[in-house]
Design an enzyme around this catalytic site. Structure first.
Site, PDB file in Angstrom:
ATOM      1  N   SER A  33      16.735 118.878  83.231  1.00  0.00           N
ATOM      2  CA  SER A  33      17.731 119.383  84.180  1.00  0.00           C
ATOM      3  C   SER A  33      17.078 119.850  85.469  1.00  0.00           C
ATOM      4  O   SER A  33      17.558 119.550  86.573  1.00  0.00           O
ATOM      5  CB  SER A  33      18.521 120.530  83.546  1.00  0.00           C
ATOM      6  OG  SER A  33      19.238 120.080  82.418  1.00  0.00           O
ATOM      7  N   ARG A  37      17.200 117.749  89.237  1.00  0.00           N
ATOM      8  CA  ARG A  37      17.719 118.483  90.396  1.00  0.00           C
ATOM      9  C   ARG A  37      16.649 118.556  91.493  1.00  0.00           C
ATOM     10  O   ARG A  37      16.934 118.344  92.673  1.00  0.00           O
ATOM     11  CB  ARG A  37      18.160 119.892  89.990  1.00  0.00           C
ATOM     12  CG  ARG A  37      19.514 119.937  89.278  1.00  0.00           C
ATOM     13  CD  ARG A  37      19.734 121.270  88.583  1.00  0.00           C
ATOM     14  NE  ARG A  37      21.085 121.382  88.052  1.00  0.00           N
ATOM     15  CZ  ARG A  37      21.501 120.792  86.924  1.00  0.00           C
ATOM     16  NH1 ARG A  37      20.665 120.033  86.230  1.00  0.00           N
ATOM     17  NH2 ARG A  37      22.745 120.947  86.501  1.00  0.00           N
ATOM     18  N   GLY A 102      23.399 111.159  82.566  1.00  0.00           N
ATOM     19  CA  GLY A 102      24.507 111.791  83.273  1.00  0.00           C
ATOM     20  C   GLY A 102      24.098 112.317  84.629  1.00  0.00           C
ATOM     21  O   GLY A 102      24.879 112.281  85.584  1.00  0.00           O
ATOM     22  N   ARG A 130      31.612 107.176  79.710  1.00  0.00           N
ATOM     23  CA  ARG A 130      31.473 108.581  80.096  1.00  0.00           C
ATOM     24  C   ARG A 130      32.325 108.866  81.338  1.00  0.00           C
ATOM     25  O   ARG A 130      32.353 108.070  82.282  1.00  0.00           O
ATOM     26  CB  ARG A 130      30.007 108.934  80.366  1.00  0.00           C
ATOM     27  CG  ARG A 130      29.136 108.783  79.138  1.00  0.00           C
ATOM     28  CD  ARG A 130      27.749 109.352  79.347  1.00  0.00           C
ATOM     29  NE  ARG A 130      27.783 110.816  79.425  1.00  0.00           N
ATOM     30  CZ  ARG A 130      26.693 111.570  79.563  1.00  0.00           C
ATOM     31  NH1 ARG A 130      25.509 110.989  79.667  1.00  0.00           N
ATOM     32  NH2 ARG A 130      26.788 112.884  79.618  1.00  0.00           N
ATOM     33  N   SER A 212      29.173 124.921  80.358  1.00  0.00           N
ATOM     34  CA  SER A 212      27.778 124.897  80.816  1.00  0.00           C
ATOM     35  C   SER A 212      27.609 125.543  82.181  1.00  0.00           C
ATOM     36  O   SER A 212      26.901 125.023  83.053  1.00  0.00           O
ATOM     37  CB  SER A 212      27.252 123.453  80.845  1.00  0.00           C
ATOM     38  OG  SER A 212      27.342 122.859  79.583  1.00  0.00           O
ATOM     39  N   GLU A 327      24.605 121.767  74.897  1.00  0.00           N
ATOM     40  CA  GLU A 327      23.561 120.821  74.508  1.00  0.00           C
ATOM     41  C   GLU A 327      22.782 121.308  73.288  1.00  0.00           C
ATOM     42  O   GLU A 327      22.066 120.537  72.643  1.00  0.00           O
ATOM     43  CB  GLU A 327      22.603 120.608  75.679  1.00  0.00           C
ATOM     44  CG  GLU A 327      21.853 121.842  76.095  1.00  0.00           C
ATOM     45  CD  GLU A 327      21.328 121.771  77.525  1.00  0.00           C
ATOM     46  OE1 GLU A 327      20.138 122.021  77.707  1.00  0.00           O
ATOM     47  OE2 GLU A 327      22.116 121.447  78.442  1.00  0.00           O
ATOM     48  N   HIS A 354      29.907 113.484  76.132  1.00  0.00           N
ATOM     49  CA  HIS A 354      28.472 113.382  76.376  1.00  0.00           C
ATOM     50  C   HIS A 354      27.976 111.974  76.022  1.00  0.00           C
ATOM     51  O   HIS A 354      28.745 111.015  76.046  1.00  0.00           O
ATOM     52  CB  HIS A 354      27.733 114.474  75.598  1.00  0.00           C
ATOM     53  CG  HIS A 354      27.686 115.780  76.325  1.00  0.00           C
ATOM     54  ND1 HIS A 354      26.548 116.530  76.487  1.00  0.00           N
ATOM     55  CD2 HIS A 354      28.666 116.467  76.971  1.00  0.00           C
ATOM     56  CE1 HIS A 354      26.807 117.615  77.179  1.00  0.00           C
ATOM     57  NE2 HIS A 354      28.096 117.606  77.474  1.00  0.00           N
ATOM     58  N   LYS A 424      14.829 109.371  75.975  1.00  0.00           N
ATOM     59  CA  LYS A 424      15.714 109.756  77.086  1.00  0.00           C
ATOM     60  C   LYS A 424      15.228 111.041  77.752  1.00  0.00           C
ATOM     61  O   LYS A 424      15.240 111.156  78.985  1.00  0.00           O
ATOM     62  CB  LYS A 424      17.135 109.936  76.557  1.00  0.00           C
ATOM     63  CG  LYS A 424      18.173 110.265  77.608  1.00  0.00           C
ATOM     64  CD  LYS A 424      19.549 110.360  76.973  1.00  0.00           C
ATOM     65  CE  LYS A 424      20.647 110.406  78.021  1.00  0.00           C
ATOM     66  NZ  LYS A 424      20.610 111.597  78.869  1.00  0.00           N
TER      67      LYS A 424
END
Length: 445
Positions: A33, A37, A102, A130, A212, A327, A354, A424
């Site tokens: 994450s 970002r 995602g 998705r 989230s 998650e 998800h 992944k």
């Protein structure tokens, strides 16, 4: 007793059973994450920057490839986890492979809207189901044209991949309302690109729930760290002021959610598992892990940046709202199947959108191995029962695979379908798992 194998053409990995209490230290790679970002912001920054300790996984590599195709230069440093990013003009006339990431399929359409031409998005077959509509509707509300294909060719706003963002070199900005009940990524996507819009962005969430939330707080913190002004003083409303994005030399924290199954292994097998580099303060939802493991029977301590979790093999059921850290649900659902009392996981209806429908998948696979796991409107109820071996299907979902490995520590003859899907976010998971058990790499497939 082993159940009849599930029908699968994918490779099966024999999940190793723990021989006894664990005594292990596990180095967990950087946060997906935070990595993705930081990559987006570095590609939009006002000069070259560097990420150190970045995750290198399929999701991160898909993001790197996508940003390169949009005009940024990304090169490896002295180690693959060191990435040097040089921004360039955002260019169109290209295609982006989202895989099953995602963060790629949702974070990059607003960046593509800044391009000087069309950018087509597509991904894995599982990615095509998705949900995408909220972020694309947000772009539409800001004057950006997005067109779908096939059944969605005539839709005002497409709902799924594949689609094409018709970039015009800039986005005007303004006010837009979206329903982010399905994923916090819809909010983060628009916020990350907003500093490059012509006018301030005011984004309002109009849905009934917002899952989230820590991931949105992570996005806001990341923006502020590079000098972007963000006003989040009102619940469900964010305003981003256009301005330069400062280039940085950034070290990425370990992925605390990826650490969860390793730390949880101490409760399943007994003993102690340590994860170094655990931050004292973080925006990652994985920060919930130590407290949750203590509620389920473990003990946790943080000493000089090393988180240690100790377990006795006893696991207790809990009733917990995981809205802020959905998650983590696969890890804790499997722990619950091994507990001495029932568990209720609430606030996670959004997991149906998800990598797979995680609620249905967990209910099916825990039940397949003899457990009792029932879906509710917004979560799961797990009632412990004696479990047996069998094939645990993973549905191309990395967290299903890591959870199956956790179950296999106690239940003999668990076979994990396509453990390689863990690449992944956690490449080489099976080898890391084997080393935690003191077995070198002989359990790798």
């Amino acid at each position: 007793m082993t159940s009849a194998p599930a029908s699968t053409d994918l490779p099966l990995w024999d999940a190793p059973v723990a021989d006894g209490p664990l005594e292990a230290t596990v180095e967990v790679p950087g946060s997906k994450s935070l990595t993705n970002r930081a990559l987006v912001l570095a590609a939009l920054a006002d000069g070259p920057g560097t990420l150190r300790g970045a995750l290198r996984s399929r999701d991160a590599d898909l993001m790197i490839a996508a940003l390169r195709s949009l005009g940024a230069t990304v090169t490896e440093g002295e180690a693959p986890s060191t990435l040097h990013v040089t921004p360039g003009p955002v260019t169109g006339s290209t295609s982006i492979d989202c895989g099953l990431a995602g963060t790629v399929m949702r974070f990059l359409p607003p960046v593509a809207a800044l391009a000087d031409g069309d950018v087509r998005f597509d991904g894995d077959p599982e990615a095509r189901v998705r949900p995408m509509q909220p972020v694309l509707a947000g772009l539409h509300g800001l004057g950006v044209r997005v067109t779908g294909e096939g059944d969605e060719a005539g839709a005002t706003v497409p709902s799924h991949l594949p689609f094409t963002v018709h970039g015009r070199g800039h986005v005007a900005g303004g006010s837009v309302d979206i329903d982010a009940s399905g994923s916090s990524q819809f909010v983060s996507a628009l916020l990350l690109a907003a500093p490059r819009f012509d006018r301030p962005l005011t984004l309002r969430h109009i849905g009934t729930t917002l899952p989230s939330l820590p991931h949105i707080e992570m996005t806001v913190a990341a923006l502020r760290e590079v000098g972007v002004a963000v006003d989040d003083s009102r619940d469900g409303i964010w305003q981003v002021t256009p301005g330069p994005i400062a280039a940085r030399d950034l070290r990425v924290e370990p992925d605390l959610s990826n650490a969860a199954p390793f730390l949880a292994a101490a409760l399943v097998a007994g003993g102690t598992v340590r994860v170094p580099g655990w931050p004292t303060s973080t925006t990652q939802p994985g920060a919930m892990v130590p407290e949750l493991l203590e509620r389920m029977g473990g003990t946790a301590s943080l000493d000089d940046g090393v988180l240690s979790v100790r377990g006795t093999g006893e696991i207790h059921g809990i009733d917990v709202d995981l809205r802020a850290g959905g998650e983590l649900a696969p890890t804790f659902a499997v722990l619950a199947a091994l507990a001495d009392s029932p568990t209720r996981l609430r606030g996670i209806a959004h997991l149906r959108g998800h990598e797979t429908d995680r609620l249905a998948a967990l209910a099916a696979e825990i039940t397949r191995l003899g457990g009792r796991c029932e879906e509710t409107r917004d979560g799961l109820v797990i009632t412990p029962r004696p479990l047996h071996g069998g094939v645990f299907r993973t549905y191309a979902d990395h967290r299903m695979a890591t959870s199956a490995a956790l179950l296999g520590l106690r239940v003999p003859d668990v076979q994990v379908e396509n453990v390689a899907t863990t690449a992944k976010t956690l490449p080489g998971f099976d080898g890391i798992w084997a080393r935690m058990l003191g077995r070198g790499t002989e359990d790798q497939d």
